[in-house]
Write an enzyme that holds these catalytic residues in place. Structure first.
Site, mmCIF file in Angstrom:
data_model
loop_
_atom_site.group_PDB
_atom_site.id
_atom_site.type_symbol
_atom_site.label_atom_id
_atom_site.label_comp_id
_atom_site.label_asym_id
_atom_site.label_seq_id
_atom_site.Cartn_x
_atom_site.Cartn_y
_atom_site.Cartn_z
ATOM 1 N N THR A 95 1.737 65.206 37.428
ATOM 2 C CA THR A 95 2.695 64.105 37.505
ATOM 3 C C THR A 95 2.978 63.798 38.970
ATOM 4 O O THR A 95 3.596 64.598 39.684
ATOM 5 C CB THR A 95 3.999 64.456 36.775
ATOM 6 O OG1 THR A 95 3.715 64.688 35.398
ATOM 7 C CG2 THR A 95 4.991 63.310 36.886
ATOM 8 N N LYS A 170 3.946 57.295 33.498
ATOM 9 C CA LYS A 170 4.525 58.643 33.375
ATOM 10 C C LYS A 170 5.863 58.716 34.086
ATOM 11 O O LYS A 170 6.801 59.373 33.611
ATOM 12 C CB LYS A 170 3.549 59.678 33.947
ATOM 13 C CG LYS A 170 4.077 61.125 33.888
ATOM 14 C CD LYS A 170 4.325 61.568 32.453
ATOM 15 C CE LYS A 170 4.989 62.953 32.388
ATOM 16 N NZ LYS A 170 4.117 64.030 32.850
ATOM 17 N N LYS A 238 11.839 66.761 40.436
ATOM 18 C CA LYS A 238 10.752 66.154 41.212
ATOM 19 C C LYS A 238 10.384 64.787 40.642
ATOM 20 O O LYS A 238 10.207 63.815 41.395
ATOM 21 C CB LYS A 238 9.541 67.085 41.206
ATOM 22 C CG LYS A 238 8.300 66.568 41.917
ATOM 23 C CD LYS A 238 7.281 65.957 40.936
ATOM 24 C CE LYS A 238 6.760 66.987 39.969
ATOM 25 N NZ LYS A 238 5.759 66.394 39.028
#
Length: 286
Positions: A95, A170, A238
């Site tokens: 990701t 995503k 994150k």
């Protein structure tokens, strides 16, 4: 076709395991070599270095912690992209933000390597059950040679046409996931403060059409005040940072996401980084 899998964290372990269980011949590499031992037992070849792992691979799949980890492993001065053979393919399931994926695609092209961003929806249970969804930054035709392999690890492959767009989607998905977890936690807080039984709330709210379905998987964590790691809180933080940074680069602000990010930052500072991201509930009620 020789296939190499790089990165054997929570997700990578499960994904590589499913490839091996489906009879796929696989070379694996992880910096902490002990994480590869269970895969060796299943028949994987464990490479002694990342460079050797990719040197003669036709396909390299990576699942790393984020942009900095991918950069260090593949793109840095000591990175392994330069060791990949021409006309091979690199599928990155990490990701990262869309700009990073596009930069990775450019770097790969200069090395004669094809690049596809393919982050996944799902955490540890979905990875173990091979029901992940892959968001791929290429066309249906571009992913076709590898779709059967991805479907050994998941149940759906969604093409987005161009490099970086899988990573873009995503970011949208994980921003919604983090926000929904905080909303659910605050709903529990409010209900408890209004003298509604907590267990009733945990059993009833996830069944209502206004509630994100995944919350049903987190009620035991909240009820037992234990947060076994399926999706680390530090990774959610994150991802929220990636989402807010991507939007702020256009001179705009995601007000709710910024607030939620700050809450996850507080939880991380309180020592909950390695717990499941649902531990945000414990932080908010502490």
């Amino acid at each position: 076709m020789k296939i190499t899998f790089i990165g054997l964290g929570i997700m990578g372990q499960a994904m590589a395991t499913n490839l091996l269980k489906n009879g796929t011949s696989l070379t694996v590499y992880n910096r902490s070599i002990e994480k590869a031992e269970s895969l060796r037992i299943l028949g994987a070849t464990v490479a002694e270095s990342a460079a050797k792992a990719v040197a003669d691979a036709d396909l390299v799949i990576s699942m790393l912690a984020g942009p900095s980890a991918v950069d260090q492993m593949f793109l840095s001065e000591s990175g392994i992209l330069k060791h990949m053979k021409p006309h091979s393919t690199w599928i990155d399931c990490s990701t990262v933000d869309s700009e990073f994926s596009r930069s990775s695609a450019t770097a790969a092209q200069k090395s004669g390597v094809s690049f596809i961003d393919a982050p996944v929806a799902g955490s540890k249970p979905q990875a173990e059950a091979a029901v992940l969804s892959f968001f791929v930054g290429t066309t249906a035709e571009g992913i076709a040679p590898f779709e059967s392999l991805l479907l050994q690890m998941g149940q759906k492959v969604i093409p987005f046409g161009t490099a970086g767009q899988g990573s873009s989607f995503k970011m949208v998905v994980n921003m919604l996931l983090g926000q929904s977890m905080v909303i659910f936690s605050e709903a529990i807080q409010l209900g408890t403060a209004l003298n509604i039984d907590t267990e009733f709330l945990l059993k009833t709210l996830p069944k209502l059409p206004v509630t994100a379905p995944f919350t049903a998987l987190k009620t035991d964590n909240i009820s037992n005040n234990t947060y076994p790691t399926h999706f680390p809180l530090e990774h959610m933080l994150k991802d929220l940072r990636l989402a807010t940074q991507a939007y702020s680069s256009a001179g705009k602000r995601l007000a709710v996401a910024e607030t939620v990010k700050a809450q996850f930052e507080g939880a991380a500072e309180a020592g909950r980084s390695r717990q499941d991201f649902s531990a945000i509930h414990a932080y908010l009620t502490s």
